[in-house]
Design a protein around this motif. Structure first.
Motif, PDB file in Angstrom:
ATOM      1  N   ASP A   8       0.827  -1.213   0.000  1.00  0.00           N
ATOM      2  CA  ASP A   8       0.000   0.000   0.000  1.00  0.00           C
ATOM      3  C   ASP A   8       0.858   1.258   0.000  1.00  0.00           C
ATOM      4  OD1 ASP A   8      -2.560  -0.775  -0.052  1.00  0.00           O
ATOM      5  OD2 ASP A   8      -2.945  -0.627   2.094  1.00  0.00           O
TER       6      ASP A   8
ATOM      7  N   PRO B  73       3.993  -9.531   0.462  1.00  0.00           N
ATOM      8  CA  PRO B  73       3.242  -8.287   0.699  1.00  0.00           C
ATOM      9  C   PRO B  73       2.300  -8.478   1.876  1.00  0.00           C
ATOM     10  CG  PRO B  73       2.537  -9.350  -1.353  1.00  0.00           C
ATOM     11  CD  PRO B  73       3.475 -10.291  -0.675  1.00  0.00           C
ATOM     12  N   PHE B  74       2.780  -8.194   3.084  1.00  0.00           N
ATOM     13  CA  PHE B  74       1.994  -8.505   4.275  1.00  0.00           C
ATOM     14  C   PHE B  74       1.100  -7.343   4.710  1.00  0.00           C
ATOM     15  CE2 PHE B  74       6.307  -7.740   6.562  1.00  0.00           C
ATOM     16  CZ  PHE B  74       6.134  -6.374   6.477  1.00  0.00           C
ATOM     17  N   ASN B  75       0.349  -7.611   5.746  1.00  0.00           N
ATOM     18  CA  ASN B  75      -0.501  -6.606   6.364  1.00  0.00           C
ATOM     19  C   ASN B  75       0.391  -5.811   7.319  1.00  0.00           C
ATOM     20  OD1 ASN B  75      -2.343  -5.204   7.962  1.00  0.00           O
ATOM     21  ND2 ASN B  75      -3.844  -6.856   7.836  1.00  0.00           N
TER      22      ASN B  75
ATOM     23  N   MET C  21     -10.280 -11.297  13.014  1.00  0.00           N
ATOM     24  CA  MET C  21      -8.932 -10.889  12.631  1.00  0.00           C
ATOM     25  C   MET C  21      -7.919 -11.343  13.684  1.00  0.00           C
ATOM     26  SD  MET C  21      -7.675  -7.047  11.927  1.00  0.00           S
ATOM     27  CE  MET C  21      -5.956  -6.657  11.776  1.00  0.00           C
TER      28      MET C  21
ATOM     29  N   ARG D  28       0.560 -20.895   6.407  1.00  0.00           N
ATOM     30  CA  ARG D  28      -0.229 -19.684   6.206  1.00  0.00           C
ATOM     31  C   ARG D  28      -1.630 -19.963   5.663  1.00  0.00           C
ATOM     32  NH1 ARG D  28       1.451 -14.441   6.034  1.00  0.00           N
ATOM     33  NH2 ARG D  28       3.608 -15.101   5.994  1.00  0.00           N
TER      34      ARG D  28
ATOM     35  N   ILE E 272       6.593 -22.068  11.074  1.00  0.00           N
ATOM     36  CA  ILE E 272       5.245 -21.924  10.533  1.00  0.00           C
ATOM     37  C   ILE E 272       5.244 -21.745   9.025  1.00  0.00           C
ATOM     38  CG2 ILE E 272       4.145 -21.128  12.633  1.00  0.00           C
ATOM     39  CD1 ILE E 272       4.561 -18.285  11.709  1.00  0.00           C
TER      40      ILE E 272
ATOM     41  N   GLU F  40       5.058 -11.146  11.715  1.00  0.00           N
ATOM     42  CA  GLU F  40       5.588 -11.871  10.563  1.00  0.00           C
ATOM     43  C   GLU F  40       7.115 -11.997  10.661  1.00  0.00           C
ATOM     44  OE1 GLU F  40       3.768 -13.303   8.275  1.00  0.00           O
ATOM     45  OE2 GLU F  40       1.952 -12.139   7.852  1.00  0.00           O
TER      46      GLU F  40
ATOM     47  N   LEU G 128      -6.326  -6.233  -2.673  1.00  0.00           N
ATOM     48  CA  LEU G 128      -5.863  -5.787  -3.986  1.00  0.00           C
ATOM     49  C   LEU G 128      -6.486  -4.445  -4.344  1.00  0.00           C
ATOM     50  CD1 LEU G 128      -5.799  -9.040  -6.114  1.00  0.00           C
ATOM     51  CD2 LEU G 128      -3.920  -7.446  -5.793  1.00  0.00           C
TER      52      LEU G 128
ATOM     53  N   TYR H   7       4.166 -20.530  16.554  1.00  0.00           N
ATOM     54  CA  TYR H   7       5.540 -20.059  16.714  1.00  0.00           C
ATOM     55  C   TYR H   7       5.748 -19.434  18.088  1.00  0.00           C
ATOM     56  CZ  TYR H   7       9.745 -17.354  16.535  1.00  0.00           C
ATOM     57  OH  TYR H   7      10.963 -16.840  16.851  1.00  0.00           O
TER      58      TYR H   7
ATOM     59  N   LYS I  44      -7.367  -2.144  -2.307  1.00  0.00           N
ATOM     60  CA  LYS I  44      -6.677  -1.119  -1.527  1.00  0.00           C
ATOM     61  C   LYS I  44      -5.325  -0.782  -2.146  1.00  0.00           C
ATOM     62  CE  LYS I  44      -6.413  -1.602   3.051  1.00  0.00           C
ATOM     63  NZ  LYS I  44      -6.542  -2.348   4.333  1.00  0.00           N
TER      64      LYS I  44
ATOM     65  N   PHE J 291      -6.538 -10.934   4.527  1.00  0.00           N
ATOM     66  CA  PHE J 291      -5.337 -10.134   4.278  1.00  0.00           C
ATOM     67  C   PHE J 291      -4.541  -9.908   5.565  1.00  0.00           C
ATOM     68  CE2 PHE J 291      -3.210  -5.946   3.725  1.00  0.00           C
ATOM     69  CZ  PHE J 291      -2.222  -6.411   2.889  1.00  0.00           C
ATOM     70  N   THR J 292      -5.200 -10.059   6.699  1.00  0.00           N
ATOM     71  CA  THR J 292      -4.487  -9.993   7.975  1.00  0.00           C
ATOM     72  C   THR J 292      -3.260 -10.901   7.912  1.00  0.00           C
ATOM     73  OG1 THR J 292      -6.633  -9.810   9.020  1.00  0.00           O
ATOM     74  CG2 THR J 292      -4.762 -10.271  10.461  1.00  0.00           C
ATOM     75  N   LEU J 293      -3.413 -12.054   7.252  1.00  0.00           N
ATOM     76  CA  LEU J 293      -2.305 -12.996   7.123  1.00  0.00           C
ATOM     77  C   LEU J 293      -1.704 -12.935   5.720  1.00  0.00           C
ATOM     78  CD1 LEU J 293      -3.618 -16.048   9.161  1.00  0.00           C
ATOM     79  CD2 LEU J 293      -2.235 -14.116   9.895  1.00  0.00           C
ATOM     80  N   ALA J 294      -1.687 -11.731   5.140  1.00  0.00           N
ATOM     81  CA  ALA J 294      -0.998 -11.494   3.876  1.00  0.00           C
ATOM     82  C   ALA J 294      -1.543 -12.330   2.725  1.00  0.00           C
ATOM     83  CB  ALA J 294       0.509 -11.732   4.024  1.00  0.00           C
TER      84      ALA J 294
ATOM     85  N   TYR K  50      -2.308 -18.407  13.151  1.00  0.00           N
ATOM     86  CA  TYR K  50      -1.108 -18.477  12.313  1.00  0.00           C
ATOM     87  C   TYR K  50       0.176 -18.317  13.132  1.00  0.00           C
ATOM     88  CZ  TYR K  50       2.379 -17.448   8.779  1.00  0.00           C
ATOM     89  OH  TYR K  50       3.504 -17.472   8.008  1.00  0.00           O
ATOM     90  N   PHE K  51       0.195 -17.298  13.987  1.00  0.00           N
ATOM     91  CA  PHE K  51       1.438 -17.021  14.712  1.00  0.00           C
ATOM     92  C   PHE K  51       1.550 -17.802  16.031  1.00  0.00           C
ATOM     93  CE2 PHE K  51       0.963 -13.065  12.180  1.00  0.00           C
ATOM     94  CZ  PHE K  51       2.117 -13.214  11.427  1.00  0.00           C
TER      95      PHE K  51
ATOM     96  N   LEU L  19      -4.749 -14.156  13.492  1.00  0.00           N
ATOM     97  CA  LEU L  19      -3.374 -13.897  13.945  1.00  0.00           C
ATOM     98  C   LEU L  19      -2.918 -14.981  14.915  1.00  0.00           C
ATOM     99  CD1 LEU L  19      -3.501 -10.025  14.477  1.00  0.00           C
ATOM    100  CD2 LEU L  19      -2.166 -11.240  12.758  1.00  0.00           C
TER     101      LEU L  19
END
Lengths: 280, 252, 215
Positions: free
Chosen positions: A114, A150-152, C63, C85, C81, A159, C172, C74, C174, C162-165, C70-71, C67
């Motif tokens: 962005d 391209p992460f948040n 959201m 994803r 990880i 990350e 897109l 780890y 945005k 998109f929180t997790l890319a 996914y995280f 997070l």
């Protein structure tokens, strides 16, 4: 009688329209001469990843030396003026050799898609920007594989720490975060400025008193206005926080806010895009 | 003897609904249970069909024990499989019909014989159509319950119960949910079954019907059987004051 | 960027959005039923655990849950990880939506008149047969409108990936919007979402009609 009223009304309408047209004129946008301050954009690595940081920083220096850095800069006129590395300042001594990296290694570049012109979607829909190109060039130079992530932006630290990427590299400000990362080379001295419409009457930072100023969330401009330059922000009527600068800029054009605090490269990008759209 | 209920006790939250009730029903007998609301007559039926569990007492179908009570007065039910097997002896017709709305009339009648009893498809279909004809509903075989009147739905429910070939059929206020002009068609069907010597236990508020159709009338009040016997005796010359009082409120 | 490039880039993003959408439904619709049955379990402990699970899933932002899924491995166990994803995104969506669906199923099952169970019991149906032949078909009809609502919400919730890319259509939009200083991508995204939801509403309406043969 009716006729006269009609004609009078029509005339009035016409006059009003003319007046509008006159007032409108082509509005342009620019920065105040005074700025909020200068910041360095650098590459953030995980703490403890000193060796990786050294290698990448060395490769960036080598790219400065061989002119690649400046060549990429030429493609991004908004950034060019802020690039701070000069070939003549770099000694040949500590540079890694071309192709000296492990060819099976994949370097994962974490960035915000962005954030033009550092990292953003190109006209052909591909991932690009100054930081992306420079990082790709680093990988090419060392012989690594390049992988973009391209992460948040809100999840960037999670990350990086979890090992999903090797660095944060997308217009990433070092100031205020000195102790949080293992910092690589500073490749751009960026300035935070105030973007206003030419007809706003705002000329100095003092003119911002009682005005509404927009800023994008989690940016250096916002950090500054909430930190070192809080004294200035306190004179504003309101500091409005946006999710993206695109929306803030739309609000500025609509007159809903009076100014935008923004990194000047990103701001120049907005201004250039607006000028291009207006000339169409 | 098809049904034997002995010394049945049942409480709901400390309220004793059935107090030491004993009822037996013989082959071909039609028994009506009458009494004021809350007298325990519906609960007795629900205990007989295992929709409620008794606190103590004995229940047997054709001599096979469903519930026994030990020396300490605690009821013991037969194993689930044995209990399910006992269901072949009886059928129950509900006040609210409880047809399966997503099945056609025919499927309502045939589904349990086919899937539970695993009987032959052609035979079940024939039996079901025969029963629907008897109920005057053969043209409704492919209708859905919502397309039928209350009286028609209740007749389907009777056919559904009969399709299982029960030895004894229970009715829990079969006409209470019906408009008055629809009760007649249901009562007529039950009367016909009585003529055919179907063993039935009917909880009802239709006094003239009970008097006409029953071999025996049981009057319950306050969780006990106050009086029972030949319908002419109970209705014509009740022995107990409570029975007289109850019947008077109905004969006004 | 030309309009057609914009459109094709975003259409690719929409495909990725649809990927989350279908995988989430595929997982959460059946899982919701399992959760619902556990929620109605005889064992107080199972019931309590499931109740807590549902309350967390519904009481915290999706959201945040993404997070954590996914995280979490780890940060809690120092597990690598990489490759987790996409599974984490689907897992997060599935367990979240299963909680919502479980509650919808439960409301549907609880709304069934007790007479249906009793009629089946007297006819000798086993518990399983009663549930699958008598109760469930009627429950499906009863809960369809609520499920439709939830599915439409899911279409819109996919943007949280998109929180997790995960670059789905809204992220897109945005990003293109930022690079083109334009709102057109948002309009396109809006049209895509609308079409998707129209398709969902259309499909659900067809199912509702198909179940209208009884009342």
């Amino acid at each position: 009688m009716k006729k006269i009223v009609c004609i009078a009304l029509a005339a009035l309408l016409l006059l009003a329209l003319c007046a509008c047209g006159k007032d409108k004129g082509p509005v342009t946008y620019g920065f105040l001469d005074e700025t909020l301050g200068v910041e360095s954009y650098a590459i953030g690595f995980r703490k403890g990843d000193d060796a990786l940081m050294q290698t990448v920083s060395g490769a960036v220096k080598a790219l400065v030396k061989d002119g690649t850095y400046a060549a990429i800069g030429e493609k991004y006129p908004d950034i060019k003026d802020y690039l701070c590395l000069k070939a003549e300042d770099i000694s040949d001594a500590d540079l890694p050799a071309k192709g000296s990296g492990d060819p099976s290694y994949t370097f994962i570049h974490g960035f915000d898609l962005d954030y033009p012109p550092y990292s953003y979607l190109q006209d052909d829909g591909s991932v690009g920007g100054f930081d992306v190109e420079l990082c790709q060039a680093v990988c090419d130079y060392l012989g690594w594989k390049y992988q973009p992530l391209p992460f948040n932006w809100d999840a960037k630290d999670a990350e990086l720490n979890a090992g999903s990427c090797d660095c944060i590299w997308s217009g990433f400000t070092k100031e205020g975060r000195e102790d949080d990362y293992c910092w690589g080379i500073t490749y751009s001295n960026n300035t935070q400025g105030i973007l206003v419409a030419s007809n706003s009457g705002i000329k100095t930072l003092a003119d911002l008193k009682g005005k509404t100023v927009g800023v994008q969330t989690a940016t250096s401009a916002m950090d500054m206005l909430e930190g070192d330059r809080k004294d200035l922000a306190d004179t504003f009527k309101e500091l409005k926080v946006y999710e993206t600068y695109t929306i803030a800029f739309a609000d500025l054009k609509a007159g809903a806010i009076d100014a935008i605090a923004i990194d000047m490269t990103a701001g120049s990008f907005l201004i250039a895009n607006e000028a291009a759209a207006a000339s169409k | 003897m098809i049904l034997e209920m002995k010394n049945i006790q049942k409480s709901f939250g400390g309220v004793r609904v059935l107090r030491d009730i004993s009822v037996c029903v013989d082959q071909g007998e039609v028994v009506s249970i009458i009494g004021p609301s809350g007298s325990g007559k519906s609960t007795l039926l629900r205990c007989a069909t295992f929709l409620e569990t008794v606190d103590s007492g004995e229940i047997r179908y054709e001599g096979e024990p469903a519930v026994t009570t030990d020396e300490y007065g605690n009821a013991h039910y037969a194993a689930p499989d044995a209990l399910r097997a006992l269901k072949r002896y009886y059928g129950l017709v509900f006040q609210q019909f409880n047809l399966f709305p997503h099945y056609t009339v025919l499927k309502n009648v045939t589904d349990a014989p086919l899937t539970v009893q695993k009987r032959d498809k052609a035979e079940v279909h024939g039996t079901a159509m025969e029963l629907l004809r008897k109920m005057g509903l053969e043209d409704k075989a492919s209708s859905y319950p919502y397309q039928l009147s209350g009286g028609q739905q209740q007749r389907v429910a009777i056919a559904r119960a009969l399709a299982m070939r029960p030895e004894i059929l229970f009715f829990d206020e079969p006409t209470s949910a019906l408009d008055p002009e629809l009760t007649g068609e249901v009562l007529k069907v039950i009367k016909q079954l009585a003529v055919e010597k179907m063993t039935m236990v009917i909880v009802t508020h239709e006094m003239p019907f009970a008097r006409a159709v029953s071999d025996r009338v049981v009057f319950m009040d306050g969780g006990v059987i106050v009086e029972q016997g030949d319908p002419e005796a109970v209705f014509g010359a009740p022995q107990q004051a409570r029975t007289k009082q109850f019947l008077q409120t109905y004969q006004r | 960027m030309t309009f057609s490039t914009m459109l094709s880039t975003m259409a690719a993003g929409m495909l990725r959005t649809c990927g989350i959408f279908f995988l989430t439904l595929l997982g959460s619709l059946p899982l919701g039923m399992v959760v619902c049955l556990l929620r109605k379990s005889k064992h107080a402990l199972v019931r309590t655990i499931v109740k807590i699970y549902i309350s967390i899933m519904r009481g915290t932002p999706l959201m945040l849950q993404l997070l954590v899924w996914y995280f979490g491995p780890y940060y809690l166990f120092r597990l690598p990880i990489g490759g987790w994803r996409f599974p984490a995104i689907i897992f997060g969506f599935v367990v979240n939506y299963a909680a919502y669906f479980a509650e919808i199923y439960r409301s549907g099952i609880d709304s069934m008149p007790v007479g249906q169970y009793e009629a089946a019991e007297v006819l000798g149906y086993t518990k399983g047969r009663t549930f699958f032949r008598i109760i469930l078909p009627q429950v499906v009809k009863r809960i369809l409108p609520a499920v439709t609502n939830e599915v439409i919400t899911l279409v819109k919730d996919t943007s949280l990936a998109f929180t997790l890319a995960y670059s789905e259509v809204f992220s897109l939009a945005k990003q293109i919007s930022a690079s083109q200083t334009s709102f057109v991508p948002f309009v396109i995204a809006g049209v895509f979402y609308y079409i998707a939801n129209y398709a969902v509403a259309f499909a659900m309406e067809r199912i509702e009609k198909a179940l209208n043969y009884y009342r």
